[in-house]
Design a protein around this motif. Structure first.
Motif, mmCIF file in Angstrom:
data_model
loop_
_atom_site.group_PDB
_atom_site.id
_atom_site.type_symbol
_atom_site.label_atom_id
_atom_site.label_comp_id
_atom_site.label_asym_id
_atom_site.label_seq_id
_atom_site.Cartn_x
_atom_site.Cartn_y
_atom_site.Cartn_z
ATOM 1 N N ARG A 191 -0.253 -8.423 -6.575
ATOM 2 C CA ARG A 191 0.199 -9.010 -5.320
ATOM 3 C C ARG A 191 1.489 -9.801 -5.511
ATOM 4 N N LYS A 197 0.632 -3.535 4.604
ATOM 5 C CA LYS A 197 1.544 -4.609 5.013
ATOM 6 C C LYS A 197 1.971 -4.366 6.451
ATOM 7 N N VAL A 200 0.500 -9.401 3.870
ATOM 8 C CA VAL A 200 0.077 -8.509 2.781
ATOM 9 C C VAL A 200 -1.445 -8.580 2.744
ATOM 10 N N ASP A 209 4.710 -8.907 -3.635
ATOM 11 C CA ASP A 209 5.320 -9.924 -2.774
ATOM 12 C C ASP A 209 6.744 -10.235 -3.206
#
Length: 565
Positions: free
Chosen positions: A176, A209, A301, A180
């Motif tokens: 993540r 997303k 997300v 990100d």
């Protein structure tokens, strides 16, 4: 397990594993090392402690010169996350181990007992499972107990499963973070990167997303992963708002969350979403403020955690069931100990009366006795002594089982104590014509042990009494003290020429209420099988141990090991 199987080989393997440049680089690149505490990991450490019944569990990230506790249970304040070290810790060995590192008794293994932190943290038993990022072991998930324990196969399997959950959470956070970071870099560099490349990065991300308007909550953009996961077409998504994928009862909380981002412009939480089929899933959503075509927008997300939450609920239920079972077992054990203690005390009163009146009759204070009467009274006295000894064993076992034994450790002079024990065991040796060889002359290099004198005397009398009991008339018993100045301990060996014990019975003989040769013993010699169990527990309570070497027809050797003064 480690190179050469030696302490030096194990230390070298641990040192090499911890300092491996690729491993260290992977750890630092993960972004986890100095990140804030995470409730998900805290739940796993708390749950592990409850399921295993241990006082301390933790998730340790291992740097070159420090161990950082990403999460811990039982290690003090949350601020105590950093553990500096100048040498290897036990977790370093876990990182170097090819399989989960399971240590029933740390103090008995020279590879681990003197490691940095082992004594200060009171580690008596340990289990550690490595955790990885990109195939590199960045730390371990560990549990410790302050008392030695034999870890069962179920406990090792359960803890390994929990460690696997911790590793998956780490992998999710690293993935993540990378996703990100890529998304943030893409959004921040819209003026520098072509629109086609930015669209490709967003669209092809494997993680769902979307971008939505911070005020109206309308979807502004959505990637292919979200379309597949939620089953809506792009056109359907762009005609909806966030409200349309939330169950109606969750909308108030969703609105509060969407309009109250963290001061740094980001936030996250776990929510329920509804896919097109109507099924409800649980998702962990990470939100971040982003500029989008001149308006204030938020990028989301999304990570589906439905199965993880289901597993957590199942683990929590299992934890509650295990806690209830453990409480019931502890209550039953306490009731048993109380019963044994009460019965032992109640039996002492009539037994003392029997002994007293028997002595009065033997002294002929009630009148003269015939030879037959005197013989019968002697048998009564002997039987009373036997029953009193059994009651004493049961009472001692009940106290040990309930944790009510207190130890008063002092420096005990072995020469004086050994002399007392030899004089007490002498009549039994003489009665059976057993040859007794004592090599208990204690060298001046180590004349004392650290022990509780009364409990040490009880252990020695029990070991010698057993040797005499199971040695045939005309046999021999030896009693030898051997100091070890390297390990600073004294080994007291009691050898006999009895019939010996089969290999499969060697450990079982220390279990309570076990007598492996009961059918061969006359009733007058039978006990309740507690002497050796009590002796081993007393030895361990003084920081020592009792071991046994034996074989059928070759006699037995019991070895008591105690710390030097």
């Amino acid at each position: 397990m480690f190179a050469g199987g030696t302490a030096a080989g194990a230390a070298a393997a641990a040192r090499a594993a911890v300092r491996n440049p690729a491993r260290v680089a992977s750890l630092h690149a993960s972004g986890l090392l100095d990140a804030a505490p995470d409730e998900v990991f805290d739940k796993l450490t708390r749950l592990s402690a409850r399921l295993l019944g241990v006082p301390v569990t933790f998730l340790s990230l291992i740097d070159v010169d420090r161990d950082v506790y990403k999460s811990s249970y039982g290690l003090g304040q949350p601020s105590d996350r950093l553990h500096e070290h100048s040498g290897p810790t036990i977790c370093h060995y876990a990182v170097a181990s090819p399989s989960p590192l399971v240590i029933p008794e740390v103090a008995a293994d020279p590879r681990y007992r003197d490691l940095h932190g082992t004594r200060t943290m009171g580690i008596a038993a340990y289990i550690g499972v490595p955790v990885e990022v990109d195939g590199k072991r960045i730390g371990c998930f560990a549990a410790i107990d302050t008392r030695p324990r034999q870890w069962t196969g179920d406990e090792v399997e359960t803890f390994t499963t929990l460690a696997t959950s911790a590793q998956r959470e780490i992998e999710l956070r690293v993935a993540r973070l990378r996703a990100d970071d890529a998304a943030t870099a893409q959004l921040r560099s819209r003026t520098e990167v072509s629109e086609a490349l930015a669209r490709q990065l967003f669209t092809l991300s494997p993680v769902p997303k979307w971008v939505f308007d911070a005020e109206t909550l309308a979807f502004l953009d959505v990637n292919e992963a979200a379309i597949r996961h939620y089953q809506y077409t792009r056109e359907e998504f762009l005609a909806m708002t966030i409200r349309d994928i939330r169950p109606p009862e969750d909308i108030p909380r969703m609105l509060a969350h969407a309009h109250a981002l963290h001061p740094e412009g980001q936030s996250h939480g776990v929510f329920r979403h509804r896919v097109k089929s109507g099924a409800i899933i649980e998702v962990e959503v990470f939100l971040r403020d982003v500029p989008y075509e001149g308006r204030r927008a938020v990028i989301a997300v999304v990570q589906d955690v439905t199965e993880r939450r289901r597993a957590e609920h199942a683990l929590e239920e299992a934890s509650r069931a295990a806690a209830a079972a453990r409480d019931a077992a502890e209550a039953a054990n306490a009731a048993k100990s109380q019963f044994l203690s009460t019965m032992s005390h109640e039996l002492r009163t009539p037994l003392n009366a029997i002994a007293g009146y028997t002595d009065l009759l033997l002294l002929e204070l009630r009148g003269p006795l015939t030879e037959h009467q005197r013989a019968d009274l002697a048998r009564i006295a002997l039987a009373n002594q036997h029953i009193t000894a059994l009651v004493t064993d049961i009472l001692n076992f009940a106290r040990i089982d309930a944790g009510q034994i207190e130890y008063h450790l002092v420096d005990v002079d072995l020469a004086s104590l050994v002399s007392d024990v030899e004089s007490l065991i002498g009549p039994q040796l003489h009665a059976k014509g057993i040859h007794f060889q004592s090599g208990a002359r204690v060298p001046t290099v180590l004349q004392s042990v650290r022990a509780d004198p009364e409990k040490l005397r009880q252990i020695l009398l029990n070991l010698l009494g057993n040797a005499v009991k199971f040695t045939a008339a005309g046999g021999s018993v030896s009693f030898v003290c051997e100091p070890d100045t390297v390990e600073h301990v004294v080994r007291i060996r009691v050898r006999d020429t009895g019939r010996g014990i089969a290999p499969e019975q060697l450990e079982r003989i220390f279990e309570p209420f076990v007598q492996v040769d009961r059918h061969r013993m006359p009733d007058s010699q039978q006990g309740v099988g507690l002497g050796l169990s009590i002796s081993r527990e007393l030895a361990r309570g003084m920081g020592g141990e009792i071991t046994l070497e034996s074989a059928p027809g070759a006699g037995s050797t019991f070895t008591l090991v105690l710390p030097g003064a």
